[in-house]
Design a protein around this motif. Structure first.
Motif, mmCIF file in Angstrom:
data_model
loop_
_atom_site.group_PDB
_atom_site.id
_atom_site.type_symbol
_atom_site.label_atom_id
_atom_site.label_comp_id
_atom_site.label_asym_id
_atom_site.label_seq_id
_atom_site.Cartn_x
_atom_site.Cartn_y
_atom_site.Cartn_z
ATOM 1 N N ASP A 86 6.050 -44.347 -10.574
ATOM 2 C CA ASP A 86 4.594 -44.908 -11.548
ATOM 3 C C ASP A 86 3.380 -45.350 -10.634
ATOM 4 O O ASP A 86 2.229 -44.733 -10.979
ATOM 5 N N ARG A 87 3.592 -45.498 -9.177
ATOM 6 C CA ARG A 87 2.717 -45.231 -8.611
ATOM 7 C C ARG A 87 1.588 -43.991 -8.171
ATOM 8 O O ARG A 87 0.716 -43.519 -7.868
ATOM 9 N N LEU A 88 2.799 -42.629 -8.089
ATOM 10 C CA LEU A 88 2.058 -41.329 -7.589
ATOM 11 C C LEU A 88 1.469 -40.677 -9.051
ATOM 12 O O LEU A 88 0.707 -39.548 -8.998
ATOM 13 N N SER A 89 0.938 -41.531 -10.341
ATOM 14 C CA SER A 89 0.957 -40.977 -11.678
ATOM 15 C C SER A 89 -0.528 -41.516 -11.732
ATOM 16 O O SER A 89 -0.195 -41.710 -13.228
ATOM 17 N N GLY B 77 1.532 -33.844 -11.087
ATOM 18 C CA GLY B 77 1.009 -34.335 -10.368
ATOM 19 C C GLY B 77 -0.220 -34.849 -10.328
ATOM 20 O O GLY B 77 -0.878 -34.015 -11.329
ATOM 21 N N VAL B 78 -1.090 -35.540 -9.457
ATOM 22 C CA VAL B 78 -2.177 -36.151 -9.463
ATOM 23 C C VAL B 78 -2.798 -35.615 -8.040
ATOM 24 O O VAL B 78 -2.328 -35.690 -6.590
ATOM 25 N N HIS C 189 -1.885 -35.678 -2.399
ATOM 26 C CA HIS C 189 -1.147 -34.359 -3.606
ATOM 27 C C HIS C 189 -0.225 -34.898 -3.813
ATOM 28 O O HIS C 189 0.906 -35.719 -2.935
ATOM 29 N N THR C 190 0.072 -35.547 -5.220
ATOM 30 C CA THR C 190 1.362 -36.502 -5.914
ATOM 31 C C THR C 190 2.677 -35.153 -6.980
ATOM 32 O O THR C 190 2.154 -34.483 -7.597
ATOM 33 N N VAL C 191 3.484 -35.607 -6.561
ATOM 34 C CA VAL C 191 4.654 -34.988 -6.706
ATOM 35 C C VAL C 191 5.281 -35.956 -7.493
ATOM 36 O O VAL C 191 6.541 -36.221 -7.226
ATOM 37 N N CYS D 117 5.083 -37.473 -2.058
ATOM 38 C CA CYS D 117 3.414 -37.388 -1.690
ATOM 39 C C CYS D 117 2.733 -37.110 -0.245
ATOM 40 O O CYS D 117 3.766 -37.372 0.665
ATOM 41 N N PHE D 118 2.194 -35.951 -0.498
ATOM 42 C CA PHE D 118 1.759 -35.292 0.921
ATOM 43 C C PHE D 118 0.306 -35.971 1.056
ATOM 44 O O PHE D 118 -1.246 -35.669 0.178
#
Length: 82
Positions: free
Chosen positions: A18-21, A53-54, A68-70, A76-77
């Motif tokens: 939920d934090r990554l999206s 992702g975002v 960059h998120t998956v 998270c990169f």
């Protein structure tokens, strides 16, 4: 003249999806990270949400921060230069 420039890549795992999206949340975290690193933003964060992702990028005077998120994999990169 000698120029000092640091560039760091970080791969983070186990991050709640939920934090990554959450595009707004990620943009806010990017601004907080820039402030903590002493980087001054040139523009507001650029956010691109896609099916996997975002991506969020913040251009700063003398550097940048990008995420960059998956979300499905909790990844998270982060790329920080300054």
């Amino acid at each position: 003249m000698r120029v000092k420039f640091d560039h760091v890549f970080v791969d983070l795992g186990g991050v709640p999806s939920d934090r990554l999206s959450d595009p707004q949340g990620l943009a806010g975290r990017l601004l907080a990270a820039a402030n903590a690193a002493g980087l001054n933003p040139v523009t507001p964060p650029t956010v691109t949400a896609g099916p996997n992702g975002v991506g969020v990028a913040l251009m700063c005077h003398g550097g940048h921060i990008a995420l960059h998120t998956v979300p499905d994999q909790g990844l998270c990169f982060a790329d920080v230069a300054g």
